[in-house]
Design an enzyme around this catalytic site. Structure first.
Site, PDB file in Angstrom:
ATOM      1  CG  HIS A 338      -1.920   0.964   1.827  1.00 32.93           C
ATOM      2  ND1 HIS A 338      -1.676   2.393   2.684  1.00 32.93           N
ATOM      3  CD2 HIS A 338      -2.594   1.814   1.136  1.00 32.93           C
ATOM      4  CE1 HIS A 338      -1.909   3.012   2.480  1.00 32.93           C
ATOM      5  NE2 HIS A 338      -2.874   2.739   1.694  1.00 32.93           N
ATOM      6  CB  SER A 339       0.944   4.216   0.497  1.00 34.00           C
ATOM      7  OG  SER A 339       1.414   5.308   0.333  1.00 34.00           O
ATOM      8  CG  LEU A 340       7.144   4.106   1.073  1.00 35.87           C
ATOM      9  CD1 LEU A 340       7.896   4.976  -0.748  1.00 35.87           C
ATOM     10  CD2 LEU A 340       7.764   5.334   2.368  1.00 35.87           C
ATOM     11  CB  SER A 342       2.716   0.155  -3.725  1.00 31.63           C
ATOM     12  OG  SER A 342       3.056   1.132  -4.175  1.00 31.63           O
TER      13      SER A 342
END
Length: 642
Positions: A338-340, A342
């Protein structure tokens, strides 16, 4: 629930006319519970599943030595030490959780949920209860150490009286609390059956910035628990036939945390930040230091190495531990970030070494699966104070990478790379899916970096988990269909009227001007219809080999409430993935499709669903409207209109 109703009626009747029947004493059945603290002043007790409680009870009554009385629960994610009455997580660090062997329950004055009595108190209550049975004498009063009084009126009517309240300074006695019902045993409790032992697939999830993952300030362990349990419900509802046949069992989801290691005393980063942080707006600055600065830390070679090493080593450690605890596991492994998180996984997988066998196959197929030169350009050269990052090599080969609300596209662009190219692929990972909410301010597309011509192509729409589009999208398409139909009727009517007047000699023949106007109207109609109604035509442009020739960008459907205020919904949209059933079902379908397990064609569902923002008292807010589809109603009205 019958006993509780009898007790309630007994209290309403003032304790009169209670019929005492001859019953045979049956020993109480114990069930194991664990404590969950909601805050410093409030706690609740939750039951183990029937399967886990049975395993705990069997170990409790067995004659095995004390060291062996450790039972795996919750699908193997926790171990319970029966002697110490504690439950500890297996795959991550966490505080011990108190467990209890329960049989008698009461309601407190501040909670609507039943709370278990301590084991020694429950044992004494059971002795008194059996004595009433044996002596056939009821209405027994028992005073507890807390000064509460329990009255055993009959075998199924047991009430609790709070301690007497003394008079106040005005010699007035406040109204005493109403007596409460006491329950013996767990009959009537809503208790789950338990998770299956067989795991079909293992999914590791890496969080983004900060120590909390959503607007409820839950940690990655808590949101992954929600993700796992909801995914299991979706699996049972959408793959019911496969579950019954045993071809679909369960998806194990394990969290990977790197934030605590980055902000630990070993790095000393928090201590250094505190020394340079201003005193004003302390809450906001603490939030910035703990959350937003993680993005800058990842751009620093020193701290980037710490983050990358933590994630890579944790993936390997948990995979080996999982195999040790599940020796019969034969499934594959996928990654989700998720977010960073990924971006961290993307960078890690980009620097994996290709297996020799896969390299030979790629060479034979004329494909390039070694984007090392392109990747090294993305991360810059060494020298001039720039440290080369060492990327740990994974001990397993991921099946797929799912990126949720991912800034990968932005970081790749900022690093100076104009295009990934159609031959770009992750060396050791077969598939890649970029999932995002349309209002997520952190998410970026990937396909246009693979092929610039794909920038004008819409991302793939993720279906709604109930098998239909959301109501506002259906309404939009229906209105477009109605408008197109009415427009066509107008065109046909004009043509018919003109031809009739021409035959009467009133107007000239069908002229080029009217022909051009009609053609323009028809073209606009076709364009509008295809834009809003017709499915997207097959792509003529290549999407590369990153996802084995399949689409990469996938967009969720926004809810009607999010449509009204895009900016207000932007913050929530970035953390919606942990509870998004559409996202979970999409991941399930992709994972189980690789095992050739298909979802059921018919699933239990309501006619139409409107999702509303989460409230403080529910995990998912939804209102179900059992009305016929709007599209069918409008279409019937249009078809019946001449």
């Amino acid at each position: 629930m019958d006993n509780e109703l009898k007790a309630e009626n007994f209290l309403l009747n003032g304790g009169q006319n209670e019929e005492v029947t001859n019953q045979t004493y049956q020993p109480v059945k114990h069930h194991w519970f664990f404590k969950r603290s909601l805050d410093e002043s409030k706690e609740i007790w939750l039951p183990f599943s029937k399967k886990d409680s049975a395993a705990l009870e069997e170990a409790y009554v067995s004659e095995k030595p004390t060291p062996e009385k450790i039972v795996a629960t919750d699908g193997g994610r926790f171990d319970v030490n029966i002697e110490l009455r504690i439950k500890t997580p297996v795959y991550w660090k966490g505080e011990p959780i108190e467990v209890r062997r329960c049989s008698w329950f009461y309601k407190s004055s501040t909670s609507a949920k039943y709370l278990p009595y301590q084991e020694h108190i429950a044992a004494n209550l059971e002795i008194e209860y059996k004595s009433c049975f044996d002596n056939k004498k009821w209405h027994k009063r028992i005073e507890l150490p807390s000064r509460d009084t329990i009255v055993l009126h009959s075998h199924d009517v047991i009430v609790l009286f709070p301690p007497s309240i003394p008079t106040d300074d005005w010699n007035q006695t406040p109204t005493q609390e109403r007596p409460r019902v006491v329950r013996r045993g767990v009959e009537g409790f809503d208790i789950e059956e338990g998770e299956l032992e067989k795991v079909d697939h293992l999914l590791f999830m890496v969080h983004g910035i900060g120590s909390v993952c959503d607007l409820k300030f839950r940690t990655v362990y808590e949101v992954v628990d929600v993700f796992r349990s909801t995914s299991l419900q979706l699996l049972r509802s959408h793959y019911q036939s496969s579950c019954e046949k045993g071809t679909a069992n369960r998806l194990e989801v394990l969290p990977i945390s790197w934030h605590d290691e980055l902000h630990s005393e070993d790095t000393g980063v928090d201590k250094r930040l505190k020394s340079i942080t201003l005193d004003s707006m302390s809450t906001l600055r603490e939030f910035t230091n703990d959350t937003l600065l993680d993005i800058l830390f990842y751009t620093s070679p020193l701290y980037c190495q710490k983050i990358i090493s933590t994630v890579g080593n944790e993936l390997n450690r948990l995979f080996e531990l999982f195999k040790k605890r599940n020796p019969s596991f034969k499934g594959r492994v996928s990654l989700c970030g998720h977010s960073l998180g990924s971006l961290i996984l993307f960078d890690l997988l980009s620097h994996q070494q290709s297996p020799e066998k896969d390299s030979k196959e790629a060479c034979n197929a004329g494909q390039s699966i070694k984007p090392d030169r392109r990747i090294s350009h993305m991360y810059g050269a060494t020298g001039a104070g720039i440290t080369r990052i060492h990327y740990p090599q994974l001990t397993f080969q991921p099946k797929a990478l799912f990126a949720m609300g991912s800034p990968i596209g932005m970081f790749v662009t900022v690093r100076g790379l104009d295009s990934l190219g159609e031959d770009f692929a992750l060396p050791n990972c077969e598939s890649f899916f970029n999932i995002f909410h349309p209002y997520d301010p952190v998410a970026y597309r990937i396909e246009s970096l693979i092929n610039p011509k794909l920038a004008s192509v819409k991302p793939m729409l993720i279906p709604h988990h109930k098998g239909r589009k959301r109501i506002h999208l259906e309404l939009k398409e229906t209105l477009s269909r109605v408008g197109a139909d009415l427009k066509q009727r107008v065109v046909d009517s004009v043509k018919h009227t003109w031809n009739s007047l021409f035959q009467m000699g009133v107007v000239p023949a069908y002229g080029p001007a009217l022909e051009e106007d009609t053609r323009v109207i028809e073209e606009e109609e076709v364009e509008e219809t295809s834009k809003n109604i017709e499915p997207e035509p097959p792509l003529t442009e290549s999407v590369g080999i990153l996802n084995k020739g399949r689409r990469v960008d996938y967009v969720l459907q926004e809810s009607p409430f999010e449509l009204f205020s895009e900016y207000i919904s932007s913050l929530r949209s970035h953390v919606c993935y942990w509870e998004s059933e559409d996202t979970m079902l999409f991941i399930l379908k992709e994972i189980y499709s690789t095992m050739e397990v298909k979802p059921d064609s018919q699933i239990p569902q309501a006619t139409m669903t409107i999702e509303r923002p989460l409230d403080a008292g529910s995990r998912r807010g939804s209102a179900v409207i059992t009305t016929p589809p709007v599209s069918s109603q409008i279409e019937q009205n249009v078809n019946g209109t001449t």
